[in-house]
Design an enzyme around this catalytic site. Structure first.
Site, PDB file in Angstrom:
ATOM      1  N   GLY A 600       0.803  -1.204   0.000  1.00  0.00           N
ATOM      2  CA  GLY A 600       0.000   0.000   0.000  1.00  0.00           C
ATOM      3  C   GLY A 600       0.840   1.260   0.000  1.00  0.00           C
ATOM      4  O   GLY A 600       2.064   1.223  -0.069  1.00  0.00           O
ATOM      5  N   GLY A 603      -0.009   4.421   5.671  1.00  0.00           N
ATOM      6  CA  GLY A 603      -1.082   4.975   6.490  1.00  0.00           C
ATOM      7  C   GLY A 603      -0.618   6.261   7.111  1.00  0.00           C
ATOM      8  O   GLY A 603       0.322   6.895   6.642  1.00  0.00           O
ATOM      9  N   ASP A 717      -6.889   4.195  17.713  1.00  0.00           N
ATOM     10  CA  ASP A 717      -7.081   4.160  16.262  1.00  0.00           C
ATOM     11  C   ASP A 717      -7.743   2.850  15.842  1.00  0.00           C
ATOM     12  O   ASP A 717      -7.303   2.178  14.923  1.00  0.00           O
ATOM     13  CB  ASP A 717      -5.720   4.328  15.574  1.00  0.00           C
ATOM     14  CG  ASP A 717      -5.859   4.806  14.129  1.00  0.00           C
ATOM     15  OD1 ASP A 717      -6.976   5.218  13.749  1.00  0.00           O
ATOM     16  OD2 ASP A 717      -4.871   4.752  13.381  1.00  0.00           O
TER      17      ASP A 717
END
Ligand SMILES: *[C@@H]1O[C@H](CO)[C@@H](O)[C@H](O)[C@H]1NC(C)=O
Ligand SMILES: *[C@@H]1O[C@H](CO)[C@@H](O)[C@H](O)[C@H]1NC(C)=O
Ligand SMILES: *[C@@H]1O[C@H](CO)[C@@H](O)[C@H](O)[C@H]1NC(C)=O
Ligand SMILES: *[C@@H]1O[C@H](CO)[C@@H](O)[C@H](O)[C@H]1NC(C)=O
Ligand SMILES: *[C@@H]1O[C@H](CO)[C@@H](O)[C@H](O)[C@H]1NC(C)=O
Ligand SMILES: *[C@@H]1O[C@H](CO)[C@@H](O)[C@H](O)[C@H]1NC(C)=O
Ligand SMILES: *[C@@H]1O[C@H](CO)[C@@H](O)[C@H](O)[C@H]1NC(C)=O
Ligand SMILES: *[C@@H]1O[C@H](CO)[C@@H](O)[C@H](O)[C@H]1NC(C)=O
Ligand SMILES: *[C@@H]1O[C@H](CO)[C@@H](O)[C@H](O)[C@H]1NC(C)=O
Ligand SMILES: *[C@@H]1O[C@H](CO)[C@@H](O)[C@H](O)[C@H]1NC(C)=O
Length: 883
Positions: A600, A603, A717
């Protein structure tokens, strides 16, 4: 002579010793024999053993006299999941005064044989499976002071012989199946302080008038039973009463006027949901008239005598759903301790007394559906503790007082269906306002744009008024679950995000409004496209890949290896600390982290890489780029704190590696990826038991962080991307407590830039910077909703899941529509119960959310189903949707 004396003394001594030791062995034997007839599946009575080194006075649940001769006085075996037979052998404990077997599974008729326990004063078998009628021989328990058989299946009539238990102080037969009429048994029970016959729906009885003679009675609980007729005049004798609950019966007639003068100690009055009528004397609960003061002027030094403060202890006054009429007693609203007033659905008339003062502690006032006229009292804005005020369906007129929403805790205001006029005043102080209904009045002017600054406003109903102007743009930034402005004179473009997902009927009746989907589509030129939902969806999808990590167990067995290795690599300022035997160098790590191994785009705090160690094992490495300015010492201490966590639902930190600029956190790798990966798949299928397992696991991990681990941690989170799954769908939390590593300031700016409007964030994140457990609970609730509905929290082309669910459940049968249709109907009840949990977790007000332990208990009870009624939810208030 001297010899004899000594002998006698020795004899006495040995005799004492003999008596003592023989008594002990007998009592231990009695206890063991009692245990012998009991089933103890959880083995909670393991200390009860004849070869134990523990003295029997120290066995579970036993209390002995404090000084020798030691003898058992009390047996408290509450809530140990015991069943079997309650053997009368226990009565051989001649000094046993208290026996508490409450909250177990004893399944038998009333154990009359316990009346053989000659010293027994308190018998508590509440919440078991005791069945059958109360026998006449109940009178054998004449030495009892406490008789608690509530929450069982006792049926039939209350026998006359109960009247012989003259020592009774507490009589609790609540929540049983008693029937018929309550006989006149209370004349001689003059010691009673608590009488509870509540929740016996088969009773058909008038209220025995001799109850009024019980001058020591403090609590009279007759609610939700079958009492009818009038409240006896004799109640004037209840001088000690603090709690009077007669709610939900079939009582009629008027409340005896004399009653008010005698209930000096009353703290809580509940006569709601009966057929009571008549009016309240206007001077109840108020200070004496001036005439009294006049007479005593000469003596008025110091404080006002106590006796004049009638109702001075009253905190709760509930008379709703009756047929009361006349003026509302003015003094009530000014009592110094009053917190709750409910008088809705009656026929009260006249003005709402404007007697509230700044000193008041009022929290909740409900006066809806009466015949009140006049203006909204100005005092409303003075009370700083008021969180709910409703007076809908009355004949109130005039303008809203400018301070009507000044209470800093105000959450719910409902003034709909009145005849109010004028404009909505600026509402800046009520930052906790959740629900505002002003529907069906004659209010005019513009909708104040400042409404959009109320961070948790969720329900806004302004329909059927005469509002003009346009709908403030800012309102689309709120998480509105209801926004109704139908039938006003509004005009202009509807903010696009508001049109979206709202029933068109909430905008109708405003011919001047235009926008997509409305009869009027503003102008011909480009209808403004709102921000492509796709963008955030894309970001989310990328994120989810980023976190789609999984694990390969670093080594079989997972022995606890807590050796730290530390050395300076020649190539750069890299240091590493491993908590597991990772045979890898910093060099391997740093060179291994390239674009190929990255998952990815990264984040909030940095990218994640999957690295194959030389041994072939895989680990996940999170590269924290934004590490604030923590000193390297603090940093190490904090990471060690996180790495020491050992819980099956929390991912292991295997080690870390840091330089001046960055930190690599090394986590175990789970090949199955995250919950988010799973849910976002087009063919997402997961059976209910696995979903329940995941939610319980996540809840347990969180509860561990919140309460068991020292120091207590917050996750901060929680979202489906941060929940990784092992092969058996056992969830593991990752990315927890990163604030400890990067520092609070960096954490907040990073999180804010990443997810200011993330649907996992609790509404109060908008106005408070202090992280709380309740924020984690909210985020957990969002994940639970994802599991129940089988959809992503922020699914593209839709509103966030909390809003979506709340909109659905606002309509009939809406709750069922929320459930993932891919799951068989046979789980519907369980899923609805889980939905209830999720809705409580996502309550707008943080203090309404349950703790993670309550959540675990509620979810686990779904699995076992044995005692659903014990679930904490059933004890909550009637409102199905908490705010
Ligand atoms: C303990 O009690 C059991 C039965 O209650 C008996 O069989 C056993 O012999 C006793 N043991 C000792 C050490 O007294
Ligand atoms: C008591 O003895 C039994 C066997 O008779 C044994 O199973 C049990 O572990 C012993 N308990 C203690 C506390 O020593
Ligand atoms: C019970 O345990 C306490 C604390 O362990 C000890 O002080 C006390 O002497 C024990 N009582 C008996 C009767 O053995
Ligand atoms: C508690 O007792 C009930 C009934 O005896 C049983 O079904 C249940 O499994 C027990 N629970 C535990 C945790 O032992
Ligand atoms: C109580 O025991 C009877 C049989 O003795 C059984 O039929 C009944 O189901 C039991 N009740 C409960 C609530 O377990
Ligand atoms: C009986 O036990 C229950 C459960 O612990 C408790 O709530 C109740 O107050 C007890 N009854 C009395 C009269 O103490
Ligand atoms: C109350 O006590 C008196 C005197 O002991 C007795 O005559 C009477 O029957 C008792 N009343 C009830 C209702 O038990
Ligand atoms: C309530 O009492 C009235 C008479 O006072 C009776 O007709 C009615 O059936 C009762 N209702 C219930 C639900 O018991
Ligand atoms: C208002 O109260 C009346 C009884 O006084 C009741 O019949 C009616 O249903 C109530 N209306 C609402 C909307 O609750
Ligand atoms: C609504 O406002 C308009 C002018 O703004 C006025 O003419 C009209 O009478 C008002 N209607 C009501 C019902 O108050």
């Amino acid at each position: 002579m001297a010899t004899t004396c000594t002998c006698t003394f020795v004899l006495c001594l040995s005799l004492t010793f003999f008596m003592f030791s023989s008594a002990s062995s007998t009592e231990a034997d009695v206890l063991l024999s009692f245990k012998g007839s009991i089933q103890d599946p959880k083995n909670t009575l393991s200390s009860w053993s004849n070869n134990s080194t523990v003295h029997y006075c120290n066995w579970t649940g036993i209390t002995c006299t404090t000084s020798p001769p030691l003898t058992v006085t009390s047996l408290n075996l509450q809530n140990l999941n015991l069943s079997g037979e309650i053997s009368s052998s226990i009565c051989e404990l001649t000094n046993l005064a208290l026996l508490n077997l409450a909250d177990n599974y004893f399944n038998q008729s009333i154990p009359l044989h316990l009346s053989q326990c000659s010293s027994l004063e308190s018998l508590n078998l509440s919440n078991n499976h005791i069945w059958g009628p109360i026998p006449d021989q109940i009178s054998q328990f004449h030495s009892l002071r406490v008789f608690d058989f509530s929450k069982n299946h006792i049926e039939g009539r209350i026998p006359e012989s109960f009247g012989l238990l003259v020592k009774l102080q507490v009589l609790n037969l609540g929540s049983n199946l008693l029937s018929g009429s309550v006989p006149s048994v209370f004349v001689n029970l003059t010691e009673l302080t608590v009488l509870d016959l509540s929740q016996n729906v088969y009773l058909m009885s008038d209220v025995p008038s001799e109850i009024g003679k019980l001058g020591k009675l403090e609590q009279l609980l007759l609610q939700s039973s079958g009492f009818y007729g009038q409240i006896p005049e004799s109640f004037v004798g209840l001088q000690s009463l603090t709690i009077l609950d007669l709610a939900r019966n079939n009582l009629s007639g008027v409340i005896p006027q004399t009653l008010w003068s005698s209930l000096k100690n009353l703290v809580s009055l509940d006569v709601s949901q009966n057929k009571l009528s008549g009016s309240f004397p206007n001077d109840i609960c108020s200070a004496p008239g001036l005439k009294n003061l006049g007479l005593h002027t000469n003596f008025l030094y110091g404080s006002i005598p106590n006796s004049i403060g009638e109702c001075s202890n009253l905190e709760r006054f509930q008379v709703q759903n009756n047929e009361f009429s006349g003026d509302f007693p003015a003094g009530l609203l000014s009592l110094s301790k009053i917190k709750l007033i409910r008088a809705e659905n009656n026929r009260f008339s006249g003005a709402i007394p404007d007697s509230m003062s700044m000193e008041a502690q009022l929290e909740q006032v409900q006066l809806d559906n009466n015949s009140f006229t006049g203006k909204i009292p100005h005092g409303l804005g003075l009370v700083k503790s008021l969180y709910r005020f409703s007076a809908s369906l009355n004949g109130l007129y005039g303008e809203l007082p400018p301070n009507f929403c000044d209470s800093p805790v105000m959450s719910i205001i409902n003034l709909s269906h009145n005849s109010l006029s004028g404009q909505i005043p600026e509402m800046k102080k009520c930052r906790k306002l959740v629900s505002l209904s002003l529907a069906d009045n004659s209010l005019s002017g513009e909708i104040p744009p400042s409404l959009a600054d109320l961070p948790v406003l969720t329900y806004l109903d302004l329909s059927d008024n005469n509002f003009t102007g346009s709908i403030p743009q800012g309102l689309q930034n709120l998480k509105l679950a209801l926004f109704n402005v139908s039938f006003n004179q509004l005009s202009g473009e509807v903010p696009p995000d508001l049109v979206f997902g709202l029933p068109a009927s909430f905008l109708e009746g405003n011919p001047g409004l235009c926008g997509p989907g409305l009869p009027n589509s503003c102008s011909v030129d480009l209808p403004r496209h709102h921000k492509p939902a796709g963008l955030s969806a894309l970001a989310c999808a990328l994120l989810s890949i980023a976190f789609g990590l999984g694990i390969l167990l670093v080594a079989a067995g997972f022995f606890v290896f807590h050796r730290s290795t530390k050395w300076k690599s020649e190539t750069g300022g890299w240091h590493s600390v491993f908590f597991y035997p990772l045979r890898v160098t910093e060099h391997d790590l740093v060179t291994g982290m390239d674009d190929k191994s990255a998952v990815g785009s990264g984040g909030a705090f940095g990218r994640v890489y999957i690295i194959s160690l030389p041994s072939g094992e895989l680990v996940a490495i999170k590269k924290l780029v934004n590490i604030g300015n923590q000193s390297s010492k603090t940093l190490k201490a904090e990471i060690k704190t996180l790495a020491k966590i050992r819980h099956k639902n929390i991912i292991k930190v295997l080690g870390f590696c840091h330089s001046e600029e960055s930190i690599f956190l090394i986590y175990e790798y789970l090949p199955k990826g995250s919950l988010r990966d799973l849910i976002s798949r087009a063919d997402f299928q997961l059976q209910w038991s696995d979903r329940l397992k995941i939610s319980i696991g996540v809840a347990q991990g969180l509860a561990y962080l919140h309460k068991h681990y020292v120091p207590h941690l917050l996750h901060r989170d929680i979202k489906s991307t941060n929940i990784l799954l092992d092969a058996d769908f056992e969830p593991k939390l990752t990315d927890f407590a990163l604030d400890r590593i990067v520092g609070e300031a960096t954490f907040q700016t990073t999180i804010a830039s990443e997810s200011a409007h993330s649907c996992y964030n609790a509404p109060e994140c908008g106005y408070t910077k202090k992280a709380t457990e309740q924020m984690d609970v909210y985020s957990f609730g969002v994940v639970l909703l994802e599991l129940i509905a089988g959809r992503q929290a922020d699914q593209a082309e839709s509103v966030d899941i909390v809003k979506w669910v709340r909109r659905k459940i606002n309509i009939a049968n809406g709750a069922v529509q929320v459930l993932d249709s891919k799951i068989s109907n046979s789980f519907q009840q369980e899923m609805l119960a889980a939905l209830d949990v999720a809705i409580h977790c996502t309550a707008v007000l943080p203090e309404k959310r349950p703790s993670m332990f309550e959540v675990i208990r509620a979810l686990q009870s779904l699995g076992s189903k044995t005692r659903l009624s014990d679930s904490y939810l059933s004890t909550h208030e009637e409102n199905s949707v908490p705010v």
